[in-house]
Design an enzyme around this catalytic site. Structure first.
Site, PDB file in Angstrom:
ATOM      1  N   TYR A 227       0.821  -1.224   0.000  1.00  0.00           N
ATOM      2  CA  TYR A 227       0.000   0.000   0.000  1.00  0.00           C
ATOM      3  C   TYR A 227       0.846   1.262   0.000  1.00  0.00           C
ATOM      4  O   TYR A 227       0.313   2.359  -0.062  1.00  0.00           O
ATOM      5  CB  TYR A 227      -0.976   0.001   1.192  1.00  0.00           C
ATOM      6  CG  TYR A 227      -0.340  -0.352   2.520  1.00  0.00           C
ATOM      7  CD1 TYR A 227       0.380   0.586   3.240  1.00  0.00           C
ATOM      8  CD2 TYR A 227      -0.430  -1.637   3.030  1.00  0.00           C
ATOM      9  CE1 TYR A 227       0.991   0.250   4.431  1.00  0.00           C
ATOM     10  CE2 TYR A 227       0.172  -1.984   4.227  1.00  0.00           C
ATOM     11  CZ  TYR A 227       0.888  -1.032   4.926  1.00  0.00           C
ATOM     12  OH  TYR A 227       1.505  -1.380   6.092  1.00  0.00           O
ATOM     13  N   ARG A 376       8.049  14.383   7.291  1.00  0.00           N
ATOM     14  CA  ARG A 376       8.526  13.436   6.281  1.00  0.00           C
ATOM     15  C   ARG A 376       7.843  13.682   4.940  1.00  0.00           C
ATOM     16  O   ARG A 376       6.628  13.792   4.877  1.00  0.00           O
ATOM     17  CB  ARG A 376       8.217  12.030   6.805  1.00  0.00           C
ATOM     18  CG  ARG A 376       8.848  10.904   6.072  1.00  0.00           C
ATOM     19  CD  ARG A 376       8.580   9.597   6.795  1.00  0.00           C
ATOM     20  NE  ARG A 376       7.179   9.210   6.707  1.00  0.00           N
ATOM     21  CZ  ARG A 376       6.728   7.964   6.889  1.00  0.00           C
ATOM     22  NH1 ARG A 376       7.578   6.998   7.207  1.00  0.00           N
ATOM     23  NH2 ARG A 376       5.451   7.690   6.783  1.00  0.00           N
TER      24      ARG A 376
HETATM   25  C1  PLP Z   1       4.633   0.353   7.011  1.00  0.00           C
HETATM   26  C2  PLP Z   1       5.560  -0.591   7.686  1.00  0.00           C
HETATM   27  C3  PLP Z   1       5.102  -1.783   8.259  1.00  0.00           C
HETATM   28  C4  PLP Z   1       3.636  -2.073   8.332  1.00  0.00           C
HETATM   29  O1  PLP Z   1       3.341  -3.374   8.708  1.00  0.00           O
HETATM   30  P1  PLP Z   1       1.865  -3.954   8.460  1.00  0.00           P
HETATM   31  O2  PLP Z   1       1.866  -5.237   9.160  1.00  0.00           O
HETATM   32  O3  PLP Z   1       1.717  -4.078   6.953  1.00  0.00           O
HETATM   33  O4  PLP Z   1       0.902  -2.966   9.009  1.00  0.00           O
HETATM   34  C5  PLP Z   1       6.035  -2.668   8.756  1.00  0.00           C
HETATM   35  N1  PLP Z   1       7.367  -2.397   8.729  1.00  0.00           N
HETATM   36  C6  PLP Z   1       7.831  -1.230   8.216  1.00  0.00           C
HETATM   37  C7  PLP Z   1       9.285  -0.967   8.184  1.00  0.00           C
HETATM   38  C8  PLP Z   1       6.941  -0.296   7.705  1.00  0.00           C
HETATM   39  O5  PLP Z   1       7.396   0.866   7.232  1.00  0.00           O
END
Ligand code: PLP
Length: 417
Positions: A227, A376
């Site tokens: 996403y 950011r």
């Molecule tokens: C956005 C992000 C996530 C998000 O994890 P979800 O389980 O998809 O909500 C995890 N790790 C990093 C480094 C991110 O930037």
């Protein structure tokens, strides 16, 4: 100031005129009057997604109902989408699957990797890694005890010196979500392997924004979301990569029926699929995954090298604008100066970063705030122009210089920041 704006405007126009990706912008539905610099949190909407969503709802679900699992090939969608992500991350076929979220996929690879290591229990990571990554290790510890899973956190400079024969797994995020700093994937993976350590990379802020070569770097496992720079839509399913050489030994503990060698045998005993399919747990989110499948078509016939080159140009130009508009003292750069050492974002620090961000949003420039003091800006090369970068910097300058952000309404914290 006018003259200065004009010369920056000229630079922007020239850069946009020669941009080989310029035509991609029209594939997106971008709201009028908004400069969107938050594609690193939620990518913008590719037009083709609307069409696909309507088709999947009306025709596939509404009319063809359950037969769509076969006739519209819903059953293979996690593979089909995984194989569309594969070239974007530098992976040959058969190693990438679209499923679940980063958090859940991390649980799978962490558990599976620890199980492959004999007499080692340390998971080494970085103190300022994204919290969910660290939480997933802590959760696993609560399940199987510190004797089998022990999180060790170090600062960035101490990662390489901490790689030794006691470490089971090195788990890192490739591009840091706050600073945008990028790790040397090849070097760290190789150094870890020399000590017998398995390596997990989180590609959340890398996939779709920087060039990746997972196979070439001999990465063991990776996870990512779709996403952000892959524009799959809010809550779109994530992906998991398991290197082919590990697939026979790797076993993740979420024994779902969709990961079974033959799901429709309805056997009472679990037998993992010998392929990447074992990482499917339950029924895939077809609506969301179909929209993602459509979104990925904007990457058709694009070399990731072009995306990376434009990304570097955009971030360099933003820094140039901040400097020429004399904002670089008020807004301290917290991303690396060297463009090869940062992803597709620029972070600046300011004690009122939250209020500045809200004031920017109020004026149609969408960026985001990361606690405690980071503002950011994400630059998605597929739909961001140099002129957008300049206009965002000009508005940022006006807000900071006039202290327009100093209003109570810009200080109210929303649930999501
Ligand atoms: C956005 C992000 C996530 C998000 O994890 P979800 O389980 O998809 O909500 C995890 N790790 C990093 C480094 C991110 O930037």
């Amino acid at each position: 100031m006018k003259v200065l704006h004009q010369s920056l405007q000229q630079i922007a126009c020239i850069a946009d005129n020669v941009d080989p990706l310029a035509s991609k912008r029209k594939l997106f539905d971008l709201p009028e009057g908004v400069i969107y610099l938050d594609g690193n949190s939620l990518g913008a909407l590719p037009k083709i997604c609307k069409q696909r969503a309507i088709e999947v709802i009306n025709q596939q679900w509404g009319t063809d109902l359950i037969s769509s699992w076969n006739t519209h090939n819903w059953i293979d969608l996690p593979h089909v989408v995984g194989e569309k992500i594969a070239p974007i991350i530098g992976a040959q076929a058969g190693q990438t699957m679209c499923c679940d979220s980063i958090s859940v996929n991390l649980f799978k690879v962490l558990s599976g990797a620890l199980k492959m290591q004999k007499n080692r229990s340390i998971v080494l990571s970085q103190s300022d890694n994204f919290p969910t990554d660290l939480y997933m290790v802590q959760g696993l510890t609560s399940l199987i005890s510190e004797q089998h899973c022990k999180l060790k956190l170090v600062e960035e400079d101490d990662i390489a010196p901490s790689l030794n024969s006691e470490v089971a797994v090195l788990m890192l995020t490739h591009v840091n979500f706050r600073s945008g700093r990028i790790h040397d994937m090849k070097r760290l993976t190789q150094m870890a392997h020399e000590q017998g350590i398995l390596v997990i990379w989180d590609l959340a802020h890398s996939a779709g924004a920087v060039e990746l070569a997972l196979d070439e770097c001999e990465v063991d496992f990776a996870v990512g979301c779709t996403y952000k720079y892959l524009n799959g839509g809010p809550g779109a399913p994530g992906f998991i990569y398991v290197a082919k050489r590990h697939q026979r030994h790797f076993q993740q503990p979420l024994y779902g029926w969709m990961g079974h060698a033959s799901p429709f045998a309805f056997d009472k005993h679990y037998q993992a699929s010998p392929t990447i399919s074992q990482n499917l747990t339950g029924t895939p989110a077809i609506l969301s995954m179909s929209v993602l499948d459509a979104a990925l078509s904007v990457f058709d016939n694009i070399e990731m090298r072009l995306i990376r080159e434009k990304s570097i140009k955009l971030t360099e130009f933003f820094i140039q604008c901040l400097s020429e508009l004399e904002l670089n003292e008020t807004l301290a750069l917290s991303s690396p100066q060297d463009p090869t050492k940062r992803g597709s974002q620029i972070s600046v620090a300011h004690k009122d970063a939250y209020a500045i961000c809200q004031a920017l949003i109020d004026e149609g420039v969408i960026a985001d705030f990361r606690a405690p003091d980071i503002l950011r800006f994400g630059f998605t090369p597929l739909y961001t122009r140099h002129i957008d970068v300049l206009n965002a910097a000009i508005r940022l300058g006006e807000i900071v210089n006039s202290r327009r952000y100093d209003q109570a309404r810009f200080r109210e914290k929303a649930k999501v920041t």
